[in-house]
Design a protein around this motif. Structure first.
Motif, PDB file in Angstrom:
ATOM      1  N   TYR A   1      34.414  64.099  19.277  1.00 54.17           N
ATOM      2  CA  TYR A   1      35.664  64.864  19.246  1.00 54.17           C
ATOM      3  C   TYR A   1      35.470  66.256  19.841  1.00 54.17           C
ATOM      4  CZ  TYR A   1      39.520  67.643  17.482  1.00 54.17           C
ATOM      5  OH  TYR A   1      40.585  68.508  17.400  1.00 54.17           O
ATOM      6  N   ILE A   2      34.412  66.930  19.440  1.00 49.93           N
ATOM      7  CA  ILE A   2      34.157  68.290  19.926  1.00 49.93           C
ATOM      8  C   ILE A   2      33.956  68.289  21.446  1.00 49.93           C
ATOM      9  CG2 ILE A   2      32.473  70.189  19.915  1.00 49.93           C
ATOM     10  CD1 ILE A   2      32.082  69.633  16.919  1.00 49.93           C
ATOM     11  N   LYS A   3      33.177  67.343  21.955  1.00 47.69           N
ATOM     12  CA  LYS A   3      32.938  67.273  23.398  1.00 47.69           C
ATOM     13  C   LYS A   3      34.236  67.032  24.165  1.00 47.69           C
ATOM     14  CE  LYS A   3      28.186  65.579  22.916  1.00 47.69           C
ATOM     15  NZ  LYS A   3      27.309  64.386  23.036  1.00 47.69           N
ATOM     16  N   ALA A   4      35.066  66.112  23.661  1.00 40.61           N
ATOM     17  CA  ALA A   4      36.340  65.825  24.326  1.00 40.61           C
ATOM     18  C   ALA A   4      37.262  67.034  24.291  1.00 40.61           C
ATOM     19  CB  ALA A   4      37.012  64.623  23.663  1.00 40.61           C
ATOM     20  N   ASP A   5      37.268  67.739  23.161  1.00 35.25           N
ATOM     21  CA  ASP A   5      38.105  68.933  23.026  1.00 35.25           C
ATOM     22  C   ASP A   5      37.655  70.023  23.991  1.00 35.25           C
ATOM     23  OD1 ASP A   5      40.321  70.101  21.941  1.00 35.25           O
ATOM     24  OD2 ASP A   5      39.559  70.227  19.915  1.00 35.25           O
ATOM     25  N   LEU A   6      36.353  70.160  24.173  1.00 34.30           N
ATOM     26  CA  LEU A   6      35.832  71.162  25.102  1.00 34.30           C
ATOM     27  C   LEU A   6      36.211  70.836  26.548  1.00 34.30           C
ATOM     28  CD1 LEU A   6      32.299  71.844  23.565  1.00 34.30           C
ATOM     29  CD2 LEU A   6      34.266  73.382  23.570  1.00 34.30           C
ATOM     30  N   VAL A   7      36.314  69.547  26.875  1.00 32.15           N
ATOM     31  CA  VAL A   7      36.768  69.151  28.214  1.00 32.15           C
ATOM     32  C   VAL A   7      38.209  69.600  28.426  1.00 32.15           C
ATOM     33  CG1 VAL A   7      37.341  67.185  29.693  1.00 32.15           C
ATOM     34  CG2 VAL A   7      35.176  67.204  28.440  1.00 32.15           C
ATOM     35  N   VAL A   8      39.046  69.420  27.407  1.00 33.63           N
ATOM     36  CA  VAL A   8      40.441  69.866  27.494  1.00 33.63           C
ATOM     37  C   VAL A   8      40.506  71.379  27.675  1.00 33.63           C
ATOM     38  CG1 VAL A   8      42.661  69.998  26.284  1.00 33.63           C
ATOM     39  CG2 VAL A   8      41.284  67.926  26.120  1.00 33.63           C
ATOM     40  N   ILE A   9      39.671  72.103  26.952  1.00 28.99           N
ATOM     41  CA  ILE A   9      39.642  73.561  27.073  1.00 28.99           C
ATOM     42  C   ILE A   9      39.213  73.965  28.480  1.00 28.99           C
ATOM     43  CG2 ILE A   9      38.467  75.661  26.281  1.00 28.99           C
ATOM     44  CD1 ILE A   9      38.375  74.355  23.480  1.00 28.99           C
ATOM     45  N   PHE A  10      38.225  73.256  29.037  1.00 35.09           N
ATOM     46  CA  PHE A  10      37.792  73.538  30.420  1.00 35.09           C
ATOM     47  C   PHE A  10      38.950  73.342  31.394  1.00 35.09           C
ATOM     48  CE2 PHE A  10      36.218  71.893  34.492  1.00 35.09           C
ATOM     49  CZ  PHE A  10      35.452  72.981  34.908  1.00 35.09           C
ATOM     50  N   LEU A  11      39.723  72.282  31.200  1.00 36.21           N
ATOM     51  CA  LEU A  11      40.890  72.043  32.063  1.00 36.21           C
ATOM     52  C   LEU A  11      41.910  73.161  31.909  1.00 36.21           C
ATOM     53  CD1 LEU A  11      41.430  68.187  31.612  1.00 36.21           C
ATOM     54  CD2 LEU A  11      40.640  69.379  33.668  1.00 36.21           C
ATOM     55  N   ARG A  12      42.090  73.627  30.678  1.00 34.22           N
ATOM     56  CA  ARG A  12      43.019  74.741  30.436  1.00 34.22           C
ATOM     57  C   ARG A  12      42.558  76.005  31.154  1.00 34.22           C
ATOM     58  NH1 ARG A  12      48.329  74.839  29.001  1.00 34.22           N
ATOM     59  NH2 ARG A  12      48.735  73.342  27.354  1.00 34.22           N
ATOM     60  N   ILE A  13      41.258  76.273  31.109  1.00 39.00           N
ATOM     61  CA  ILE A  13      40.718  77.448  31.793  1.00 39.00           C
ATOM     62  C   ILE A  13      40.934  77.316  33.296  1.00 39.00           C
ATOM     63  CG2 ILE A  13      38.595  78.693  32.348  1.00 39.00           C
ATOM     64  CD1 ILE A  13      37.613  77.984  29.507  1.00 39.00           C
ATOM     65  N   THR A  14      40.733  76.098  33.822  1.00 37.62           N
ATOM     66  CA  THR A  14      40.995  75.841  35.244  1.00 37.62           C
ATOM     67  C   THR A  14      42.451  76.127  35.584  1.00 37.62           C
ATOM     68  OG1 THR A  14      39.298  74.106  35.244  1.00 37.62           O
ATOM     69  CG2 THR A  14      40.880  74.107  37.075  1.00 37.62           C
ATOM     70  N   GLN A  15      43.349  75.722  34.693  1.00 34.43           N
ATOM     71  CA  GLN A  15      44.777  75.979  34.896  1.00 34.43           C
ATOM     72  C   GLN A  15      45.063  77.475  34.929  1.00 34.43           C
ATOM     73  OE1 GLN A  15      47.277  74.772  31.650  1.00 34.43           O
ATOM     74  NE2 GLN A  15      49.125  74.681  32.891  1.00 34.43           N
ATOM     75  N   VAL A  16      44.443  78.235  34.024  1.00 31.51           N
ATOM     76  CA  VAL A  16      44.643  79.684  33.984  1.00 31.51           C
ATOM     77  C   VAL A  16      44.172  80.323  35.287  1.00 31.51           C
ATOM     78  CG1 VAL A  16      43.960  81.836  32.841  1.00 31.51           C
ATOM     79  CG2 VAL A  16      44.513  79.828  31.469  1.00 31.51           C
ATOM     80  N   VAL A  17      43.023  79.868  35.791  1.00 30.56           N
ATOM     81  CA  VAL A  17      42.495  80.404  37.051  1.00 30.56           C
ATOM     82  C   VAL A  17      43.478  80.119  38.192  1.00 30.56           C
ATOM     83  CG1 VAL A  17      40.661  80.188  38.771  1.00 30.56           C
ATOM     84  CG2 VAL A  17      40.084  80.261  36.339  1.00 30.56           C
ATOM     85  N   LEU A  18      44.011  78.908  38.234  1.00 31.66           N
ATOM     86  CA  LEU A  18      44.970  78.550  39.285  1.00 31.66           C
ATOM     87  C   LEU A  18      46.247  79.389  39.176  1.00 31.66           C
ATOM     88  CD1 LEU A  18      44.654  74.647  39.380  1.00 31.66           C
ATOM     89  CD2 LEU A  18      43.823  76.285  41.072  1.00 31.66           C
TER      90      LEU A  18
END
Length: 217
Positions: free
Chosen positions: A130-147
């Motif tokens: 669960y933690i690993k999957a959640d961190l992947v979602v957070i990484f995608l969110r950070i990518t979205q913020v950068v874009l």
């Protein structure tokens, strides 16, 4: 009973996953969910002797509540799509994974203290997934913020194909994050329902027995 508190936490967890794509109001169900979870953790700690297990997790959940309120206010003042609001939302998600990972970790300890080792081992493995999957979602969110930052402050008023492609990417990432986040919360709620099904009574005596066995060994 602790099991009843877990049942209410389950509903709070489901609410935290209901991020309706409706601008700044997206975070309101999440905020309500955190409040329910914090309320139940406080009940477990104060009334059911759960402080040895959930003292830190209550504080982590209160951090989720606080950052959710700040994100809501900043979004109303400056707009949900602004970089600062999206950055705050990422912070909320980081606090979320800390709090929820901690609750699962403490639940594993409770199961071990109740001599339900098999269930504890299974939940421990699920916790890491669960933690690993959640961190992947957070990484995608950070990518979205950068874009969003690049689109607003680097591309600027350029309305060419580059800008259109970035808009599509931002929207796609947003919906992917919303979908996966909801699926993770549904999965997490199943863990809480499992804890509810064990009919755990007050945690105070369980913690005392575990501490007594630890001293004897």
């Amino acid at each position: 009973m602790t099991s009843q508190a877990y049942h209410r936490i389950m509903w709070g967890v489901l609410l935290t996953g209901c991020l309706i794509p409706a601008g700044n109001f997206q975070i309101i169900p999440m905020l309500i969910g955190y409040i329910i979870i914090a309320w139940q953790l406080r009940h477990i700690n104060n009334d059911l002797g759960g402080e040895p297990y959930f003292k830190k997790q209550f504080l982590d959940t209160m951090n989720c509540v606080a950052f959710s309120v700040v994100t809501l206010v900043v979004g109303l003042l400056f707009g949900y799509s602004q970089v600062i609001t999206q950055m705050l939302f990422v912070i909320v998600m980081l606090e979320d994974v800390m709090a929820f990972g901690g609750i699962l970790g403490r639940s594993v300890r409770i199961l071990n203290d109740c001599d339900n080792v098999k269930a504890a081992d299974k939940m421990r493995k699920n916790r890491m997934t669960y933690i690993k999957a959640d961190l992947v979602v957070i990484f995608l969110r950070i990518t979205q913020v950068v874009l969003i930052f690049v689109l607003n402050y680097v591309v600027g008023n350029d309305k060419g194909s580059y800008s259109t492609a970035m808009d599509i990417a931002i929207t796609a990432i947003n919906y992917i994050c919303l979908t996966v986040f909801l699926m993770l919360k549904i999965w997490y709620s199943m863990f809480m329902y499992k804890m509810y099904s064990y009919n755990i009574e007050e945690l105070g005596p369980i913690a005392k027995r575990a501490e007594s066995r630890k001293r004897k060994s």
